[in-house]
Design an enzyme around this catalytic site. Structure first.
Site, short mmCIF file in Angstrom:
data_model
loop_
_atom_site.label_atom_id
_atom_site.label_comp_id
_atom_site.label_asym_id
_atom_site.label_seq_id
_atom_site.Cartn_x
_atom_site.Cartn_y
_atom_site.Cartn_z
N ASP A 80 0.85 -1.20 0.00
CA ASP A 80 0.00 0.00 0.00
C ASP A 80 0.89 1.26 0.00
OD1 ASP A 80 -2.46 1.30 0.26
OD2 ASP A 80 -2.53 1.12 2.44
N HIS A 178 -8.26 9.31 5.08
CA HIS A 178 -7.65 8.25 5.89
C HIS A 178 -7.94 8.52 7.36
CE1 HIS A 178 -4.37 7.29 2.71
NE2 HIS A 178 -5.18 6.25 2.81
N GLY A 179 -8.23 7.49 8.12
CA GLY A 179 -8.44 7.66 9.56
C GLY A 179 -9.89 7.97 9.87
N HIS A 206 -9.86 4.57 -0.92
CA HIS A 206 -9.13 4.50 0.35
C HIS A 206 -10.01 5.13 1.44
CE1 HIS A 206 -4.85 3.61 -0.99
NE2 HIS A 206 -5.58 3.51 -2.08
N GLY A 207 -9.64 4.88 2.69
CA GLY A 207 -10.37 5.51 3.80
C GLY A 207 -11.78 4.95 3.94
N SER A 209 -12.95 3.06 6.32
CA SER A 209 -13.45 2.96 7.70
C SER A 209 -14.46 4.08 7.91
CB SER A 209 -12.31 3.15 8.71
OG SER A 209 -11.46 2.05 8.68
N VAL A 229 -9.32 -0.71 4.03
CA VAL A 229 -9.78 -0.56 5.42
C VAL A 229 -8.60 -0.78 6.36
CG1 VAL A 229 -11.42 -1.35 7.17
CG2 VAL A 229 -12.00 -1.58 4.74
N THR A 231 -8.29 1.69 9.76
CA THR A 231 -8.60 2.23 11.09
C THR A 231 -9.54 1.35 11.93
OG1 THR A 231 -8.23 4.45 10.26
CG2 THR A 231 -9.49 4.28 12.28
P1 13P Z 1 -8.78 3.87 6.85
O1 13P Z 1 -7.72 3.78 7.87
O2 13P Z 1 -9.48 5.16 6.90
O3 13P Z 1 -9.70 2.69 6.90
O4 13P Z 1 -8.08 3.85 5.41
C1 13P Z 1 -7.27 2.77 5.04
C2 13P Z 1 -6.60 3.02 3.76
O5 13P Z 1 -7.05 3.76 2.93
C3 13P Z 1 -5.33 2.28 3.52
O6 13P Z 1 -4.67 2.72 2.39
#
Ligand code: 13P
Length: 281
Positions: A80, A178-179, A206-207, A209, A229, A231
């Site tokens: 990643d 992210h996060g 991405h992101g 979560s 995923v 976080t």
């Molecule tokens: P999250 O931590 O928001 O789930 O995103 C994960 C991600 O995009 C990894 O590249």
């Protein structure tokens, strides 16, 4: 079985669902993703962020590959967010063939040159290359991009980017972060629709979560075939550890690790169901 990410995403495209890619840091994470994917009979991707690569190195890659090979469902192992030629070479040498070339912090032409170079290299191994256009804000491990530096993906530029780099999957920036989302996530679906119309590769979000079932469903309807995923799985791990450590007498270590695996497995299984990949293995 160890499978190509490209093939998994093509099948998702044909079947109108998405595959979950879950960031792992250690053996417990790997076992949780495999357990959830097998329980759901779903394809899944084990994903390593550069920070976990620095933590676990080649043995962590090798463990992910061994877990994917010995599973009865299709799994791939993916690097990643890599902006480092050295990390990419380490991953390829360890046997990974699925790479995210992350030139999103570079100027456009530099991103094209970097991503095109990675694409050419990875394709000599019949591998898969994902790249990001735009810039995602938020925090992942040791990488933070402040909101004022985030940039949405431009649909016209996306067409040019995919053509010039030869990538196999495009990560889009449409309001995802992210996060943890600071308010209710609100994705720009008309932009996603325009990007889908302008490129012929599967899209990656991405992101993932914290996204609602409705948001995930609409994203799939507009061509998202891979959700990342991290976080939520990481939080399940941390809170299970903290519960275990608060117990008296303190449980033994295998039971602490077992509870953490169970907590992560439950989160991963739920995501797989939302992505529509249950029974697609
Ligand atoms: P999250 O931590 O928001 O789930 O995103 C994960 C991600 O995009 C990894 O590249």
């Amino acid at each position: 079985m160890l499978t190509s990410t490209k093939v998994m995403l093509q099948m998702a495209q044909e079947g109108d669902y998405a595959v979950g890619a879950f960031n792992v840091y250690n053996m417990e994470g790997v076992l949780a993703v495999v357990a959830a994917a097998e329980q759901e009979f779903a394809p899944a991707i084990l994903q390593l962020h550069p920070a976990s690569l620095r933590h676990g190195g080649k043995p962590l890659f090798e463990m992910c590959l061994a877990a994917a090979r010995s599973s009865f469902i299709p799994m791939s192992v993916h690097l990643d967010h890599s902006a480092s030629d050295e990390d990419i070479r380490l991953a390829l040498d360890a046997g990974l063939t699925s790479i995210m070339a992350d030139g999103s912090t570079m100027a456009y032409d530099a991103n094209v040159a970097f991503t095109g170079g990675v694409s050419a290299l990875v394709h000599t191994k019949d591998g898969t290359v994902e790249a990001e256009l735009g810039r995602l804000s938020g925090t992942e491990d040791d990488l933070t991009v402040p909101e004022n530096l985030s940039k949405f993906t431009d649909p016209d530029q996306a067409a040019d980017f995919v053509k010039r780099t030869g990538i196999d999957a495009l990560a889009v920036c449409i309001g995802n972060v992210h996060g943890t989302y600071r308010s209710e996530p609100s994705l720009d679906f008309s932009r996603l629709q325009a990007i889908e119309a302008s490129v012929d590769v599967p899209l990656v979000l991405h992101g993932a979560s914290g996204l609602s079932e409705e948001t995930i469903g609409r994203s799939i309807a507009f061509g998202v075939r891979k959700f990342n995923v991290n976080t939520e799985v990481r939080q399940a791990y941390m809170s299970s550890l903290s519960d275990s450590l608060g117990q008296t007498p303190q449980p033994d270590l295998t039971s602490v690790m077992g509870s953490a695996i169970e907590a992560m497995t439950a989160v991963v299984a739920l995501k797989i169901q939302l992505f529509g990949s249950t029974n697609k293995g």
